[in-house]
Motif scaffolding. Structure first.
Motif, PDB file in Angstrom:
ATOM      1  N   ASN A  70      -7.792 -26.013   2.264  1.00  0.00           N
ATOM      2  CA  ASN A  70      -8.733 -26.199   2.484  1.00  0.00           C
ATOM      3  C   ASN A  70      -9.564 -26.038   1.411  1.00  0.00           C
ATOM      4  O   ASN A  70      -9.719 -24.563   1.644  1.00  0.00           O
ATOM      5  N   LEU A  85      -9.201 -25.443  -2.504  1.00  0.00           N
ATOM      6  CA  LEU A  85      -8.451 -24.588  -3.794  1.00  0.00           C
ATOM      7  C   LEU A  85      -9.021 -24.525  -4.665  1.00  0.00           C
ATOM      8  O   LEU A  85     -10.113 -25.124  -5.252  1.00  0.00           O
ATOM      9  N   GLU A  86      -9.076 -23.273  -5.352  1.00  0.00           N
ATOM     10  CA  GLU A  86      -9.587 -22.845  -6.719  1.00  0.00           C
ATOM     11  C   GLU A  86      -9.132 -22.995  -7.499  1.00  0.00           C
ATOM     12  O   GLU A  86      -9.841 -22.995  -8.787  1.00  0.00           O
ATOM     13  N   ALA A  90      -6.943 -20.996   1.260  1.00  0.00           N
ATOM     14  CA  ALA A  90      -6.461 -21.847   0.957  1.00  0.00           C
ATOM     15  C   ALA A  90      -5.484 -21.372  -0.666  1.00  0.00           C
ATOM     16  O   ALA A  90      -3.892 -21.799  -0.334  1.00  0.00           O
ATOM     17  N   ASP A  91      -5.848 -20.658  -1.929  1.00  0.00           N
ATOM     18  CA  ASP A  91      -5.428 -20.506  -2.297  1.00  0.00           C
ATOM     19  C   ASP A  91      -4.008 -19.019  -1.955  1.00  0.00           C
ATOM     20  O   ASP A  91      -2.966 -19.075  -2.730  1.00  0.00           O
ATOM     21  N   TYR A 107      -0.322 -27.163 -10.618  1.00  0.00           N
ATOM     22  CA  TYR A 107      -1.566 -27.784  -9.311  1.00  0.00           C
ATOM     23  C   TYR A 107      -3.080 -29.063 -10.847  1.00  0.00           C
ATOM     24  O   TYR A 107      -2.815 -28.623 -11.731  1.00  0.00           O
ATOM     25  N   GLY A 147      -5.544 -31.890  -6.791  1.00  0.00           N
ATOM     26  CA  GLY A 147      -5.733 -30.633  -5.758  1.00  0.00           C
ATOM     27  C   GLY A 147      -4.690 -30.825  -5.158  1.00  0.00           C
ATOM     28  O   GLY A 147      -4.721 -30.468  -3.676  1.00  0.00           O
ATOM     29  N   GLN A 148      -3.940 -30.869  -6.005  1.00  0.00           N
ATOM     30  CA  GLN A 148      -2.139 -30.446  -5.241  1.00  0.00           C
ATOM     31  C   GLN A 148      -1.491 -29.460  -6.265  1.00  0.00           C
ATOM     32  O   GLN A 148      -1.522 -29.725  -7.500  1.00  0.00           O
ATOM     33  N   GLU A 157      -5.514 -30.451  -1.182  1.00  0.00           N
ATOM     34  CA  GLU A 157      -6.587 -30.524  -0.813  1.00  0.00           C
ATOM     35  C   GLU A 157      -7.300 -31.486   0.306  1.00  0.00           C
ATOM     36  O   GLU A 157      -6.886 -33.257   0.115  1.00  0.00           O
ATOM     37  N   THR A 158      -7.747 -31.504   1.370  1.00  0.00           N
ATOM     38  CA  THR A 158      -7.934 -32.126   1.851  1.00  0.00           C
ATOM     39  C   THR A 158      -9.327 -31.695   3.132  1.00  0.00           C
ATOM     40  O   THR A 158      -9.436 -30.482   3.141  1.00  0.00           O
ATOM     41  N   GLN A 159      -9.957 -32.979   3.594  1.00  0.00           N
ATOM     42  CA  GLN A 159     -11.070 -32.586   4.180  1.00  0.00           C
ATOM     43  C   GLN A 159     -10.748 -32.600   5.165  1.00  0.00           C
ATOM     44  O   GLN A 159      -9.697 -32.321   5.993  1.00  0.00           O
TER      45      GLN A 159
END
Length: 755
Positions: free
Chosen positions: A55, A57-58, A70-71, A384, A387-388, A411-413
């Motif tokens: 959650n 990811l940049e 997340a990163d 990358y 969102g994965q 990436e997950t909400q």
């Protein structure tokens, strides 16, 4: 913690910047019951793909520049860290052979990529010797050597470094001499001011382009913050800036003035200014060439050719020497060695001639590889997109090949953290844990348990805690915050509020949180244990030191005992008490106090019910206690940051090291309690001046006793964090046991198995 974005970063930067990997050591522990170390070996068969929720990811996956949690997870899977820490964040110094330590009744052996020794020298300096294993490999097959570590140190030391780590702020011998003589182009122009006529270090055209960008994109950036704050109660730019932790703007300030304050706070490092965004990235608002000025080095004078405290001993050994003892320095050695051949220029690495893999002032090569990282961790980075993050097992990982062939971070909400694992789109997630989430998990399992055939739940304490604070300067007797009478007044207030903690926290969190008695997270190695000598429930005695409670008391009896005990403290503070009620206050004190709390105006806060019940109890003894529920967190922060609040509720996020300087030292930058105690200052300073954790622990216990004696903080709750695992697809027995904030499922990622 209910503060602005910049303040949250400020609270953790000193230690946590260098600890991006320490929470995910990629190390190994093995409990005695599993039969010893190295079971996974290198012969395990790879099987399947493990899908993990992320959650935020940049795409900053270079260890030097990673920022978001997340990163950082991706970085930890992709890299190793020189320093190994255990489940309580204590350093493991003999990590190559390994050290066995007990936790929760089980012995675990911790191993890692390097041994570290510390030696205090006769001249007061301290030398850390780092000796790496000689069998480590990067994912391209090249060996990991001490030269890669040296390259990494110098990248962090560079005057143009703009990542979140603060290794450059440590008192390493020769570091400041190396960093002098160079500044970024943006800082030179910004600090020179709009009316500058000296173009020694930059051109007039560059200056004009810089200020044009500030007036246009910078103003838009600040205006977006102002608009957000005005939607939440601010009335003008100055009040909006104050709520955003920029309290010193004049009443007629403009959005441009606000942005100039932001720029100055970050020394005109535009990428660092991104931390203040209210939505739009600054990089989308100002020209690329101006944005690049924030990291463009300009020589302004002479500087040392190297950092004399960094010494290469041999291919796998180096020393780092600091000017004095600093107990937090050891954690700064948790860097991930970055390949100088990959992130730098191999032709520019010549240690003997003070060339360290890049031109000083130019880290552009490393920055350009944020989206294409290469490390030496358990998993190789593949791609990358969408969102994965797609990763594959590293067969040469020094702990042995991972037991799954692929690892995907998706990436997950937050709303999908539980249902995603249930549906099979995720194998592991970390939802924000609450009674509602607990109920949801139990319903999915269908067995009234958080662990079942569908989902398995692993809980550990959060790296922080909730508290109630009292301003010593605003709640005191006769204008003397440190007097015995003033301390007694604050302890009287805490005594009444404290008795409602058990029921209030149970109502809000159920059994997912516990009540605290010391101002420190239970996740810290310095946290007192109930079995320790001198451990006590805070604010549970009367003014004569007599215990207020017995084990057989009913809740009503406990409240009555708390009120009786509080009255003895009020009397000690100089209040007049008649027939069980307060009838008059001493000079400077009052019969009415107010506590601010950020419940969104709807009472949605773990401590809200506690305060409400306390208010009713205070009324019985003649004290008016007002609970002020503030609708937005920025206003709550402003109330105590400005020194206006008498009392407030918030939460700290703790660092791995229990250093108390920033919060409780009389000179601490966030000492909002206004506590000023020479004995406390001496203890805090003493805690920084020894490297032995066993010696530091009683120092911090004594310091915490002083804090509680001042009555400026009531510890309230320690909540839980959750790791949710699919019981259907993951071999739950392969998940790390006895998880803590510093040792989670990620720290033994190579051992995880799919069914």
């Amino acid at each position: 913690m209910l503060v602005t974005r910049r303040k949250m970063l400020g609270l953790s930067a000193a230690t946590m910047g260098a600890l991006a990997l320490a929470a995910c050591n990629n190390g190994s522990t093995t409990g005695e019951q599993t039969g010893g170390e190295g079971e996974n070996g290198g012969s395990n068969e790879h099987a399947g793909t493990l899908v993990v929720a992320g959650n935020g990811l940049e795409g900053k996956f270079c260890p030097l520049f990673t920022a978001s949690a997340a990163d950082q997870d991706v970085v930890s899977f992709n890299n190793i860290a020189l320093l190994m820490t255990d489940r309580m964040a204590e350093p493991v110094l003999n990590a190559i052979e390994g050290e066995t330590r007990e936790y929760n009744g089980t012995d675990y052996t911790y191993t890692g990529p390097a041994d570290i020794t510390m030696e205090e020298n006769a001249d007061g300096t301290v030398t850390y010797t780092v000796k790496m294993r000689d069998d480590l490999k990067f994912h391209d097959g090249t060996p990991v050597t001490i030269d890669d570590a040296i390259f990494t140190f110098y990248a962090y030391f560079d005057p143009t470094y703009d990542g979140s780590a603060t290794l450059y702020s440590n008192d390493i011998v020769g570091l400041q001499e190396y960093r002098t003589g160079m500044a970024t182009l943006a800082s030179l122009i910004g600090n020179a001011g709009r009316d500058n006529t000296d173009f020694t270090n930059f051109t007039q055209e560059q200056q004009e382009a810089f200020w044009a960008a500030v007036d246009d994109g910078g103003t838009k950036f600040a205006q977006e913050i102002v608009d957000y704050m005005m939607e939440n109660g601010a009335t003008d730019v100055a009040s909006a800036a104050a709520g955003w932790n920029y309290p010193d703007l004049p009443a007629d300030a403009t959005a441009t003035d606000f942005f100039e304050a932001i720029g100055a706070a970050y020394d005109w490092n535009f990428s660092a200014c991104e931390a203040e965004t209210a939505g739009t990235a600054l990089s989308d608002l100002i020209p690329e060439d101006v944005y690049a000025m924030g990291t463009q080095g300009v020589e302004t004078g002479d500087a040392a050719a190297n950092v004399s405290g960094i010494v290469r001993v041999d291919d796998y050994t180096m020393t780092v020497t600091t000017n004095g003892v600093d107990a937090t320095m050891i954690y700064q050695l948790s860097i991930a060695p970055c390949s100088y051949k990959y992130y730098g220029d191999e032709s520019l690495y010549d240690y003997e001639n003070n060339s360290f893999g890049f031109t000083k002032g130019d880290l552009s090569k490393a920055r350009s590889l944020n989206g294409q990282p290469m490390g030496s961790g358990a998993f190789k980075f593949d791609s990358y997109e969408g969102g994965q993050v797609l990763m594959s097992a590293n067969p040469d990982y020094y702990k042995g090949a991972p037991k799954v062939s692929n690892l995907n971070v998706v990436e997950t909400q937050e709303a999908d953290m539980v249902t995603g694992v249930q549906a099979g789109t995720l194998d592991i997630s970390q939802p924000s844990y609450s009674m509602e989430v607990e109920t949801q998990i139990k319903e999915i399992n269908g067995n009234d348990s958080t662990t079942g055939d569908v989902l398995s739940t692993f809980l550990h304490d959060f790296r922080g805690y909730g508290y109630l604070a009292i301003s010593a300067g605003n709640v005191c007797v006769n204008g003397e915050p440190g007097s015995d009478a003033s301390k007694a007044l604050r302890k009287a207030l805490c005594t009444v509020i404290a008795v409602f903690r058990d029921s209030g926290i149970a109502s809000y969190y159920g059994d997912t949180a516990t009540v605290l008695n010391y101002p420190i997270s239970t996740s810290s190695w310095a946290s007192p244990n109930e079995t320790d000598p001198g451990y006590a429930v805070c604010y549970s005695t009367d003014a004569s030191g007599n215990p207020l409670y017995t084990a057989d008391m009913s809740d009503e009896d406990r409240v009555n005992a708390a009120l009786e005990g509080a009255l003895t403290w009020f009397e000690a503070a100089g209040y007049t008490v008649a027939d069980g009620k307060l009838t008059a206050a001493p000079a400077g004190a009052k019969l009415e106090y107010r506590c601010n709390i950020g419940g969104g105006g709807q009472g949605d806060h773990p401590t809200f019910m506690i305060l409400q019940e306390a208010a009713d109890a205070f009324e019985k003894i003649g004290m008016t206690f007002t609970v002020n529920d503030i609708a937005n967190s920025a206003d709550l922060f402003a109330s105590y940051q400005s020194g206006a609040a008498e009392m407030w509720c918030a939460a700290w996020q703790s660092t791995a090291d229990p250093d108390m300087y920033q919060l409780y030292h009389s000179q601490g930058s966030t000492n909002y309690y206004e506590i000023d105690d020479p004995d406390l200052d001496e203890l805090i300073e003493a805690g920084r001046q020894t490297l032995d954790t066993e010696s530091r622990k009683p120092i911090y216990k004594e310091a915490m006793d002083i804090i509680l004696d001042w009555g400026v903080e009531l510890p309230v709750y320690q909540r839980s964090e959750c790791t949710l695992v699919s019981s259907e697809r993951v071999n739950v027995e392969s998940v790390v046991k006895d998880q803590t904030p510093y040792w989670t499922w990620k720290d033994e990622i190579e051992k995880l198995e799919l069914k």
